[in-house]
Motif scaffolding. Structure first.
Motif, PDB file in Angstrom:
ATOM      1  N   GLY A   1     -36.907 -19.174  18.792  1.00 12.78           N
ATOM      2  CA  GLY A   1     -37.108 -17.853  18.206  1.00 12.78           C
ATOM      3  C   GLY A   1     -36.623 -17.785  16.769  1.00 12.78           C
ATOM      4  N   MET A   2     -35.471 -18.416  16.500  1.00 11.92           N
ATOM      5  CA  MET A   2     -34.947 -18.421  15.140  1.00 11.92           C
ATOM      6  C   MET A   2     -35.863 -19.212  14.202  1.00 11.92           C
ATOM      7  SD  MET A   2     -32.441 -16.457  15.429  1.00 11.92           S
ATOM      8  CE  MET A   2     -31.516 -16.592  13.931  1.00 11.92           C
ATOM      9  N   VAL A   3     -36.418 -20.316  14.691  1.00 11.75           N
ATOM     10  CA  VAL A   3     -37.346 -21.098  13.870  1.00 11.75           C
ATOM     11  C   VAL A   3     -38.597 -20.268  13.578  1.00 11.75           C
ATOM     12  CG1 VAL A   3     -38.871 -23.116  13.858  1.00 11.75           C
ATOM     13  CG2 VAL A   3     -36.497 -23.343  14.603  1.00 11.75           C
ATOM     14  N   VAL A   4     -39.118 -19.586  14.592  1.00 10.96           N
ATOM     15  CA  VAL A   4     -40.302 -18.737  14.387  1.00 10.96           C
ATOM     16  C   VAL A   4     -39.992 -17.648  13.361  1.00 10.96           C
ATOM     17  CG1 VAL A   4     -41.837 -17.057  15.496  1.00 10.96           C
ATOM     18  CG2 VAL A   4     -41.300 -19.196  16.652  1.00 10.96           C
ATOM     19  N   GLY A   5     -38.813 -17.034  13.465  1.00 14.01           N
ATOM     20  CA  GLY A   5     -38.413 -16.003  12.501  1.00 14.01           C
ATOM     21  C   GLY A   5     -38.280 -16.540  11.091  1.00 14.01           C
TER      22      GLY A   5
ATOM     23  N   GLY B   1     -36.300 -13.232  14.468  1.00 13.56           N
ATOM     24  CA  GLY B   1     -36.000 -14.406  15.281  1.00 13.56           C
ATOM     25  C   GLY B   1     -35.418 -14.067  16.636  1.00 13.56           C
ATOM     26  N   VAL B   2     -34.464 -13.137  16.677  1.00 18.33           N
ATOM     27  CA  VAL B   2     -33.849 -12.750  17.947  1.00 18.33           C
ATOM     28  C   VAL B   2     -34.882 -12.059  18.839  1.00 18.33           C
ATOM     29  CG1 VAL B   2     -32.079 -11.301  19.019  1.00 18.33           C
ATOM     30  CG2 VAL B   2     -31.548 -12.572  16.947  1.00 18.33           C
ATOM     31  N   GLY B   3     -35.734 -11.246  18.249  1.00 20.45           N
ATOM     32  CA  GLY B   3     -36.782 -10.576  19.012  1.00 20.45           C
ATOM     33  C   GLY B   3     -37.765 -11.566  19.627  1.00 20.45           C
ATOM     34  N   PHE B   4     -38.163 -12.557  18.838  1.00 20.61           N
ATOM     35  CA  PHE B   4     -39.065 -13.586  19.372  1.00 20.61           C
ATOM     36  C   PHE B   4     -38.392 -14.358  20.501  1.00 20.61           C
ATOM     37  CE2 PHE B   4     -41.079 -13.300  15.059  1.00 20.61           C
ATOM     38  CZ  PHE B   4     -42.282 -12.803  15.500  1.00 20.61           C
ATOM     39  N   ALA B   5     -37.099 -14.640  20.342  1.00 17.89           N
ATOM     40  CA  ALA B   5     -36.367 -15.349  21.395  1.00 17.89           C
ATOM     41  C   ALA B   5     -36.341 -14.531  22.677  1.00 17.89           C
ATOM     42  CB  ALA B   5     -34.948 -15.653  20.926  1.00 17.89           C
ATOM     43  N   MET B   6     -36.117 -13.221  22.573  1.00 12.90           N
ATOM     44  CA  MET B   6     -36.085 -12.371  23.765  1.00 12.90           C
ATOM     45  C   MET B   6     -37.462 -12.295  24.420  1.00 12.90           C
ATOM     46  SD  MET B   6     -33.080 -11.460  24.493  1.00 12.90           S
ATOM     47  CE  MET B   6     -33.413 -10.234  25.720  1.00 12.90           C
ATOM     48  N   ILE B   7     -38.505 -12.216  23.632  1.00 11.10           N
ATOM     49  CA  ILE B   7     -39.860 -12.174  24.199  1.00 11.10           C
ATOM     50  C   ILE B   7     -40.150 -13.474  24.944  1.00 11.10           C
ATOM     51  CG2 ILE B   7     -42.317 -12.177  23.607  1.00 11.10           C
ATOM     52  CD1 ILE B   7     -41.588 -10.175  21.344  1.00 11.10           C
TER      53      ILE B   7
ATOM     54  N   SER C   1     -29.815 -10.020  28.633  1.00 12.91           N
ATOM     55  CA  SER C   1     -30.701  -8.879  28.375  1.00 12.91           C
ATOM     56  C   SER C   1     -29.874  -7.643  28.036  1.00 12.91           C
ATOM     57  CB  SER C   1     -31.568  -8.599  29.597  1.00 12.91           C
ATOM     58  OG  SER C   1     -32.429  -9.675  29.840  1.00 12.91           O
ATOM     59  N   ALA C   2     -28.759  -7.478  28.743  1.00  9.79           N
ATOM     60  CA  ALA C   2     -27.878  -6.339  28.463  1.00  9.79           C
ATOM     61  C   ALA C   2     -27.192  -6.493  27.108  1.00  9.79           C
ATOM     62  CB  ALA C   2     -26.838  -6.201  29.568  1.00  9.79           C
ATOM     63  N   MET C   3     -26.985  -7.720  26.666  1.00 13.76           N
ATOM     64  CA  MET C   3     -26.325  -7.975  25.381  1.00 13.76           C
ATOM     65  C   MET C   3     -27.282  -7.845  24.198  1.00 13.76           C
ATOM     66  SD  MET C   3     -23.167  -8.449  25.849  1.00 13.76           S
ATOM     67  CE  MET C   3     -22.743  -9.051  24.225  1.00 13.76           C
ATOM     68  N   TYR C   4     -28.571  -7.800  24.462  1.00 15.88           N
ATOM     69  CA  TYR C   4     -29.560  -7.824  23.373  1.00 15.88           C
ATOM     70  C   TYR C   4     -29.379  -6.652  22.412  1.00 15.88           C
ATOM     71  CZ  TYR C   4     -34.020  -7.534  20.981  1.00 15.88           C
ATOM     72  OH  TYR C   4     -34.980  -7.442  20.019  1.00 15.88           O
ATOM     73  N   ILE C   5     -29.270  -5.442  22.926  1.00 23.47           N
ATOM     74  CA  ILE C   5     -29.175  -4.268  22.046  1.00 23.47           C
ATOM     75  C   ILE C   5     -27.904  -4.310  21.200  1.00 23.47           C
ATOM     76  CG2 ILE C   5     -28.968  -1.753  22.000  1.00 23.47           C
ATOM     77  CD1 ILE C   5     -31.015  -1.689  24.270  1.00 23.47           C
ATOM     78  N   PRO C   6     -26.721  -4.581  21.781  1.00 28.01           N
ATOM     79  CA  PRO C   6     -25.542  -4.662  20.898  1.00 28.01           C
ATOM     80  C   PRO C   6     -25.652  -5.749  19.837  1.00 28.01           C
ATOM     81  CG  PRO C   6     -24.868  -4.510  23.195  1.00 28.01           C
ATOM     82  CD  PRO C   6     -26.345  -4.661  23.184  1.00 28.01           C
ATOM     83  N   ILE C   7     -26.295  -6.859  20.163  1.00 22.33           N
ATOM     84  CA  ILE C   7     -26.458  -7.936  19.175  1.00 22.33           C
ATOM     85  C   ILE C   7     -27.358  -7.474  18.038  1.00 22.33           C
ATOM     86  CG2 ILE C   7     -27.501 -10.211  18.804  1.00 22.33           C
ATOM     87  CD1 ILE C   7     -26.450 -10.960  21.607  1.00 22.33           C
ATOM     88  N   VAL C   8     -28.448  -6.816  18.381  1.00 20.98           N
ATOM     89  CA  VAL C   8     -29.370  -6.339  17.339  1.00 20.98           C
ATOM     90  C   VAL C   8     -28.702  -5.278  16.474  1.00 20.98           C
ATOM     91  CG1 VAL C   8     -31.536  -5.104  16.944  1.00 20.98           C
ATOM     92  CG2 VAL C   8     -31.447  -6.962  18.593  1.00 20.98           C
ATOM     93  N   VAL C   9     -27.932  -4.387  17.082  1.00 18.29           N
ATOM     94  CA  VAL C   9     -27.220  -3.362  16.309  1.00 18.29           C
ATOM     95  C   VAL C   9     -26.224  -4.027  15.362  1.00 18.29           C
ATOM     96  CG1 VAL C   9     -25.572  -1.463  16.475  1.00 18.29           C
ATOM     97  CG2 VAL C   9     -27.559  -1.523  17.984  1.00 18.29           C
ATOM     98  N   ALA C  10     -25.504  -5.030  15.849  1.00 21.19           N
ATOM     99  CA  ALA C  10     -24.549  -5.741  14.990  1.00 21.19           C
ATOM    100  C   ALA C  10     -25.265  -6.443  13.844  1.00 21.19           C
ATOM    101  CB  ALA C  10     -23.754  -6.740  15.820  1.00 21.19           C
ATOM    102  N   MET C  11     -26.409  -7.039  14.132  1.00 23.44           N
ATOM    103  CA  MET C  11     -27.152  -7.716  13.073  1.00 23.44           C
ATOM    104  C   MET C  11     -27.673  -6.706  12.055  1.00 23.44           C
ATOM    105  SD  MET C  11     -29.237 -10.564  15.252  1.00 23.44           S
ATOM    106  CE  MET C  11     -30.266 -11.028  13.883  1.00 23.44           C
ATOM    107  N   ALA C  12     -28.150  -5.570  12.522  1.00 25.46           N
ATOM    108  CA  ALA C  12     -28.684  -4.558  11.617  1.00 25.46           C
ATOM    109  C   ALA C  12     -27.586  -3.971  10.734  1.00 25.46           C
ATOM    110  CB  ALA C  12     -29.369  -3.454  12.410  1.00 25.46           C
ATOM    111  N   SER C  13     -26.372  -3.908  11.265  1.00 26.85           N
ATOM    112  CA  SER C  13     -25.280  -3.324  10.484  1.00 26.85           C
ATOM    113  C   SER C  13     -24.891  -4.213   9.307  1.00 26.85           C
ATOM    114  CB  SER C  13     -24.066  -3.069  11.377  1.00 26.85           C
ATOM    115  OG  SER C  13     -23.474  -4.295  11.762  1.00 26.85           O
TER     116      SER C  13
END
Length: 121
Positions: free
Chosen positions: A4-8, A23-29, A56-68
């Motif tokens: 996913g990171m390579v695709v991103g 990248g994280v989104g592609f990895a989750m998909i 899957s439960a960790m995905y949202i906190p990880i994305v929020v941390a990355m966005a911050s």
């Protein structure tokens, strides 16, 4: 995750952006598709399923941390493209909610927790 990171990274290069684009989104998909395929084949062990549920439960906190960590001020003052991209993603996400909700057949609700399960929580 690495795929996913390579695709991103590749998508970022193709778009001319000096960043990893989704990248994280592609990895989750890819994780969702792979786990669904393994479940259908009956080759998805219970411990692996629990691990996937955890991540899957960790995905949202990880994305929020990355966005911050993103520089929002610079993105807004950098021109209307950042705002248009954000609004486009918002509109596309909102439009796809009913589509995704219709995928699959309605399922039975989960049974109530047993006493052992309640104590484990």
């Amino acid at each position: 995750m690495l795929t996913g990171m390579v695709v991103g990274e590749v998508l970022g290069v193709l778009l001319g952006v000096d960043a990893n684009v989704g990248g994280v989104g592609f990895a989750m998909i890819m994780l969702i598709v792979a786990t669904d395929w393994l479940r259908r084949k009956g080759k998805f062990p219970k411990p692996s399923e629990e691990g996937v549920l955890f991540w899957s439960a960790m995905y949202i906190p990880i994305v929020v941390a990355m966005a911050s960590t993103q520089n929002v001020f610079k993105a807004i003052t950098g021109g209307p493209m950042a705002l248009l991209a954000g609004l486009g993603a918002l509109v596309a996400g909102a439009a796809l909610v009913p589509v995704v909700a219709r995928i699959g057949e309605p399922a039975e609700p989960l049974p109530p927790l047993t006493e052992d399960e309640k104590q484990a929580v």
